[in-house]
Structure formats: structure tokens, C-alpha cells
Enzyme design. Structure first.
Site, PDB file in Angstrom:
ATOM      1  N   ASP A   1      68.711  -2.152  35.001  1.00  0.00           N
ATOM      2  CA  ASP A   1      67.415  -1.983  35.671  1.00  0.00           C
ATOM      3  C   ASP A   1      66.930  -0.546  35.515  1.00  0.00           C
ATOM      4  O   ASP A   1      67.585   0.388  36.000  1.00  0.00           O
ATOM      5  CB  ASP A   1      67.582  -2.341  37.150  1.00  0.00           C
ATOM      6  N   ASP A   2      65.805  -0.356  34.829  1.00  0.00           N
ATOM      7  CA  ASP A   2      65.218   0.973  34.596  1.00  0.00           C
ATOM      8  C   ASP A   2      66.109   1.877  33.751  1.00  0.00           C
ATOM      9  O   ASP A   2      66.039   3.101  33.864  1.00  0.00           O
ATOM     10  CB  ASP A   2      64.896   1.678  35.918  1.00  0.00           C
TER      11      ASP A   2
ATOM     12  N   ASP B   1      65.457  -3.807  31.425  1.00  0.00           N
ATOM     13  CA  ASP B   1      64.217  -4.559  31.669  1.00  0.00           C
ATOM     14  C   ASP B   1      62.986  -3.830  31.169  1.00  0.00           C
ATOM     15  O   ASP B   1      61.982  -4.439  30.804  1.00  0.00           O
ATOM     16  CB  ASP B   1      64.075  -4.929  33.152  1.00  0.00           C
ATOM     17  N   ASN B   2      63.029  -2.505  31.179  1.00  0.00           N
ATOM     18  CA  ASN B   2      61.911  -1.682  30.715  1.00  0.00           C
ATOM     19  C   ASN B   2      62.456  -0.293  30.417  1.00  0.00           C
ATOM     20  O   ASN B   2      63.667  -0.069  30.477  1.00  0.00           O
ATOM     21  CB  ASN B   2      60.777  -1.621  31.750  1.00  0.00           C
TER      22      ASN B   2
ATOM     23  N   LYS C   1      68.758  -8.636  40.807  1.00  0.00           N
ATOM     24  CA  LYS C   1      67.340  -8.499  41.134  1.00  0.00           C
ATOM     25  C   LYS C   1      66.529  -9.685  40.629  1.00  0.00           C
ATOM     26  O   LYS C   1      66.600 -10.045  39.466  1.00  0.00           O
ATOM     27  CB  LYS C   1      66.818  -7.204  40.517  1.00  0.00           C
TER      28      LYS C   1
ATOM     29  N   HIS D   1      62.748 -10.516  42.058  1.00  0.00           N
ATOM     30  CA  HIS D   1      61.416  -9.888  41.982  1.00  0.00           C
ATOM     31  C   HIS D   1      60.366 -10.824  41.369  1.00  0.00           C
ATOM     32  O   HIS D   1      59.392 -10.366  40.771  1.00  0.00           O
ATOM     33  CB  HIS D   1      61.506  -8.578  41.173  1.00  0.00           C
TER      34      HIS D   1
ATOM     35  N   LYS E   1      58.494   4.195  31.975  1.00  0.00           N
ATOM     36  CA  LYS E   1      58.193   2.939  32.648  1.00  0.00           C
ATOM     37  C   LYS E   1      56.758   2.946  33.194  1.00  0.00           C
ATOM     38  O   LYS E   1      56.274   3.960  33.694  1.00  0.00           O
ATOM     39  CB  LYS E   1      59.171   2.743  33.810  1.00  0.00           C
TER      40      LYS E   1
ATOM     41  N   HIS F   1      68.689   1.669  38.697  1.00  0.00           N
ATOM     42  CA  HIS F   1      67.425   1.876  39.403  1.00  0.00           C
ATOM     43  C   HIS F   1      67.658   2.758  40.628  1.00  0.00           C
ATOM     44  O   HIS F   1      68.674   2.643  41.308  1.00  0.00           O
ATOM     45  CB  HIS F   1      66.868   0.515  39.833  1.00  0.00           C
TER      46      HIS F   1
END
Length: 570
Positions: free
Chosen positions: A49-50, A346-347, A149, A151, A402, A240
Site C-alpha cells: 500500500d503506497d 497499488d499506486n 485494505k 476501501h 500518488k 501506508h
């Protein structure tokens, strides 16, 4: 037994029994072999994540990630792989194979404007116009497990249990504390966790990645005996922010980042050249705008920022260790060789820092007794991010972060591993994206997408393509020179379109200059040289293709002004 006739009869009977038994055993063994052959491969999707492009060893990092790297060594690295510019839109494409504007996340649910609310594709959740990969695989005979996660929706029909996951333990929100149930913002001070459709409280001694891995192993063991394959969506919440890690992981990296982001970024850049991830003639780029030189910081600032990165590195290290635990378990139960592993983020890297200059957060921190002193950061009652300097390092070699469709915001590390099918040590710079995940998984599983209707309801067919020919070396690319692929997010001037080696962007202030630009993304992955004046016909062609993309996908702007200046703080 003295009677020889009786002995003979007994011998014949025993022999006959043995032959029958042998035949039964042989047929049973053959049946088991045939069942094993027919059984689809297990699929394990591991998502960070991130995490930035260069944060694992296989993509240039100094952080030791031996378990993730082992998948890269035994499989294929895709060096031009894309996600959405932010979490939930990216996840919606991954789970549906459909563009985020049609899957329900044209903008993140938290950021929808009145102009966007109620429009198709702007439901703020994974909508009912798409069917999830978990649903299709479950229908095809797979066990489906999810942790981490979500979301992608809060109500019962749109949490994991309602979207095809047989077993799930999910953080329903976009982020949360890693060590307790504190939420991510003043608007959401307590995080929502859901276990198989029911909201639950966290157990004591919780740490996100450790707990999620335990749940996965528990779920795998629960159904081991039935011989069915499984699909795992391991949506870890590390690294994250808020940056938090067990102390032993933080201590491991204390002092390592004292040399600062300028040196670390250059080291990663050179390592990426050695790995063949970037062209050998690429020049080392200047740091991102707004990022100060490390040596211009005060000693106290350098000390604090060094520890921030030590915590981040500890989170990545812990994540890799948990992936290693999962791999080791699959080996111990004999499932490893029949498992496809995919690792992605994810990004791109996140440069925001809500711990400074945000009054609502400052007031919330006082109320929650958040202690962001040097000595306490990384602990349960701290809330810090690593900021633009280290995000610029994580994004190496790209520009941007991001939230924007620059390469640094949407190009992500991607590793595919499947022994016997994907050649060890392979690497490809062919375009691919998260929309291609579902088609790829269904291809390997031998499962069919329902097409335009599911259980009597109209749905959108998949738009991604199976990567199997690319992964197995029977094709060098999945998308051709004339296949346009668009990206857009938030409806605030954040636009991009790819066409072969070309990329056009139009990014509004404060992140861009509201002008269309043209790049050869293969030769110039940093997006430094605007070729729009040199190739005006190519620019005009791609601008027209982008406009058609917006029309086809139903993009809705935040306001009537397409060039509105809007800062989400991402």
C-alpha cells in the site's frame, strides 16, 4: 492347515484379493493424479500500500526484501506496469478488469463532489455493474480469501463477503493505525474492520501485517482437505502511513539513512541501471520540486528525517518477512509449486504529510494525545509520514507521486512467479496494468467471465487482457502501437493517455501547468522532454483519443471548468 487343496484355494483367494486391491489402489492413484492435473493453480496476489517503484531490492532498493526478490529471481519482472493514481480506483480496476470510471471509482468515495455524486461510475464503491474476480473464481470452484485494505464499499452488499470472498478480514476504510483501531483522520477517528461480513474489534497485540498473515494461514488450513484451489487477495496496509513498526524493525535501520535522500536516491538509480530496469544512458535527474537538498537541512531535521525512513524501511522489511512466512507455509503443505504469485503496489509513493500544517489534524492529535517527538515516532501513539524527500526516493527514477498520473504516481513494481510456466529471471518492459490482472487469473484458472450479464443483472465485460502470452514468452507485448489506454482521476485535470511508446498528459495546477504535453516514455521515463512542438500531429492524435476515452468511460469533472485548480493534498 494340512489339506493341500485347502491351501491351494486359500492361495488363489489371497492372490485374487491382492490383484483386486492393487487395481483399486492403482485406479485411486490415477484418479488423484487426474484430479491434481485438473485442479487449477492457486493464485496469491500480494499487494503493498503506497509503496514506491524502487522500494524492494528487485527494483533497486537497499532495503533487504529477500522473499519478494526470490519471486522476481524465479519469475518475471514487469518494469512498465501501471496502477491507478490512488488506492481505491486502482483496486477497483484490479478486481474487475474494468476502467475505474465504470467500476464505481471515477473518484475516491471520500472526494466526490455534488456534480459527480449519483453519476454512473461515481458510486464511491465497487459497483454492481461489474463482477469481481473473486466471484468468478468462487463460482469456478475456488476458495477465495481476502485480508487487509478493502476501501471499495461499506454496506453489507459491498464489503468483501458481498463481493465473492468466502473468508475475509478487512480494513474497510482507506487507512488506519497499524497497532490499534484508531482511524486515519479527524473525520474517521475509529477504523472499521469487517470479518466475513460482520464489523469487529481488533484483538490485543495487533500489528497489521503480522495479523493479516496469521489469518491467511488459518484460512488456508481450514479448507486444506478438500483439494480445491484457492485465490488469495493479500491487500497489506504496509507501508501506508501512519508509519509504525515493531521496535526491532525500526532499530535495525537506525542510522542507515543518515546519509540522506540525495545519496540514497542516487544509489537506487545506479542499481536500477545495473538491473536493467532503466536505460543505461539515462541521466540522474534533479530532485522533485519543493524537495530541499539533504545538506541544507539542520542537524535536527536530518536526524528526524533519517528516523522516518528507518521506520518506513522497517515496515517494508516486516512486510517481506510476512510474505516469507506465507511462502514457507505453502511449501510446508505442498502447495507452493502449484501457486501463481503476483507482487505489486497499488499506486506510486505518497508525498503528503498530514502531520504538519493541517489544523484539523493538529487538533485531533491533541485530543488523541499523539506524540510525534523524535523518541516516540513509529509507536502506537504517533502519526507521521515520510514526506516529499523520501517519497522522491521511493519513486526513483520517476517524477511525481500518488494522486497524479505522472509516472511516479501510476507506474508500480510488478513481479509474476509461476514455476514451470514463467521463465526464471525474465523481465519485460511491455505495457501492462492492473486491469489485466483479472483476465490473467481467469485464463490460468480456466474460468470464464460471464460477459454482459451475471445472475440476471447487466454487467460490463472485462476491458483488460490476459498477460499469459507475455508471461510465458509466446508474445513480447499484449498491447500494440495503436491501442490507446487512458487514465484519469478526481475530475480535476489529471489526465493521461498511452499509445505505444508515447504518452500525453494534461495536469492542472498546483501539480502541473494546465497544458497538454507529449513524451516518448521509453526514452524519457522521467517525463522531462516535452515533444509536443516537435510532433504536433502525434499530440493532436492522442488528444483526440483521450477525449474519446473520456466520452466512452463517462468521466465527470468536478465543476464546469475543466481547468479548475484543486488540491486534494495527496
Amino acid at each position: 492347515m494340512k489339506n493341500p487343496v485347502s491351501k491351494f484355494i486359500l492361495l488363489v483367494a489371497f492372490s485374487s484379493f491382492s490383484l483386486i486391491a492393487f487395481s483399486v489402489l492403482r485406479k485411486s492413484s490415477q484418479a488423484q493424479t487426474e484430479t491434481a492435473k485438473k485442479k487449477g493453480p492457486n493464485i496469491v496476489l500480494l499487494m503493498a500500500d503506497d509503496m514506491g517503484y524502487s522500494d524492494v531490492g528487485a527494483f533497486g532498493s537497499e532495503i533487504p526484501t529477500p522473499n519478494i526478490d526470490s519471486l522476481a529471481k524465479g519469475g518475471m519482472k514487469l518494469t512498465r506496469f501501471y496502477g491507478g493514481a490512488a488506492c481505491s480506483p486502482s483496486r477497483s480496476m484490479l478486481l474487475s478488469g474494468v476502467d475505474n470510471h465504470q467500476a464505481g471509482l471515477g473518484s475516491m468515495g471520500e472526494d466526490l463532489t455534488d456534480r459527480q455524486k449519483g453519476k454512473p461510475g461515481y458510486e464511491g464503491r465497487l459497483n454492481d455493474r461489474v463482477v469481481s474476480v473473486a466471484t468468478v473464481l468462487k463460482d469456478a470452484g475456488y476458495h477465495t480469501y481476502m485480508i487487509g485494505k478493502w476501501h471499495l464499499g461499506h454496506d453489507a452488499a459491498h464489503v468483501p463477503a458481498g463481493r465473492g470472498f468466502e473468508e475475509s478480514f478487512a480494513l474497510i476504510d482507506g487507512a488506519a493505525n497499524h497497532m490499534n483501531q484508531r482511524g486515519y483522520s479527524p473525520e474517521k477517528p475509529e477504523a472499521t474492520y469487517n470479518n466475513n461480513g460482520k464489523n469487529v474489534n481488533l484483538p490485543p497485540n495487533f500489528f497489521s501485517a503480522d495479523f493479516y498473515t496469521n489469518k491467511l494461514i488459518e484460512n488456508i488450513n481450514k479448507n486444506r482437505g478438500d483439494g480445491k484451489p484457492f485465490f488469495i487477495y493479500a491487500a497489506y496496509t504496509s507501508p501506508h502511513d501512519p508509519l509504525q513498526a515493531p521496535q526491532q524493525y525500526i532499530k535495525k535501520y537506525m542510522g542507515k539513512y543518515d546519509i540522506g535522500w540525495d545519496r540514497i536516491r542516487e544509489q537506487r538509480f545506479q542499481r536500477q541501471k545495473q538491473l536493467g530496469i532503466i536505460p543505461s544512458n539515462l541521466q540522474f535527474p534533479a530532485r522533485a520540486e519543493g524537495v530541499p537538498a539533504w545538506n541544507s537541512l539542520t542537524p535536527a531535521q536530518r536526524r528526524y528525517n533519517s528516523k522516518l525512513m528507518a521506520i518506513y524501511a522497517g515496515m517494508v522489511d516486516n512486510l517481506d518477512g510476512n510474505i516469507g512466512r506465507l511462502i514457507a507455509h505453502l511449501k510446508s503443505i505442498g502447495e507452493y509449486e502449484n501457486t501463481i504469485f503476483v507482487f505489486i503496489s497499488d499506486n506510486g509513493a505518497a508525498a503528503h504529510d498530514f502531520s504538519k500544517g493541517h489544523k484539523a489534524f493538529e487538533d485531533w492529535f491533541k485530543k488523541e494525545k499523539i506524540d510525534n517527538s523524535y523518541e516516540n515516532i513509529g509507536n502506537t501513539n504517533s502519526f507521521v509520514s515520510y514526506g516529499g524527500g523520501w517519497a522522491d526516493t521511493s519513486a526513483t527514477p520517476f517524477f511525481g507521486f500518488k494522486g497524479r498520473v505522472y509516472e511516479g504516481g501510476i507506474r508500480i513494481p510488478a513481479i509474476f512467479y509461476y514455476p514451470g510456466a514463467i521463465k526464471a529471471g525474465a523481465q519485460s518492459a511491455a505495457f501492462a496494468s492492473v486491469m489485466d490482472m483479472m483476465p490473467t487469473f481467469l485464463d490460468y484458472a480456466g474460468a470464464q467471465h460471464p460477459g454482459t450479464s451475471y445472475q440476471g443483472n447487466p454487467i460490463i465485460p472485462m476491458q483488460g487482457r490476459s498477460l499469459r502470452p507475455l508471461l510465458e514468452g509466446t508474445a513480447t507485448r499484449i498491447y500494440g502501437e495503436n491501442d490507446p489506454i487512458g487514465f484519469e482521476l478526481f475530475g480535476d485535470g489529471n489526465r493521461a493517455l498511452f499509445l505505444g511508446d508515447w504518452k500525453v498528459t494534461k495536469i492542472n495546477k498546483p501539480y502541473g501547468d494546465n497544458k497538454w504535453k507529449l513524451f516518448n516514455i521509453t526514452q524519457d521515463p522521467r517525463e522531462l522532454v516535452d515533444l509536443s512542438k516537435q510532433y504536433p500531429d502525434q499530440l493532436n492524435k492522442m488528444m483526440a483519443l483521450y477525449k474519446q476515452y473520456e466520452k466512452d468511460k463517462g468521466v465527470v469533472y468536478r465543476s464546469d471548468n475543466e481547468d479548475e485548480v484543486f488540491d486534494l493534498g495527496l
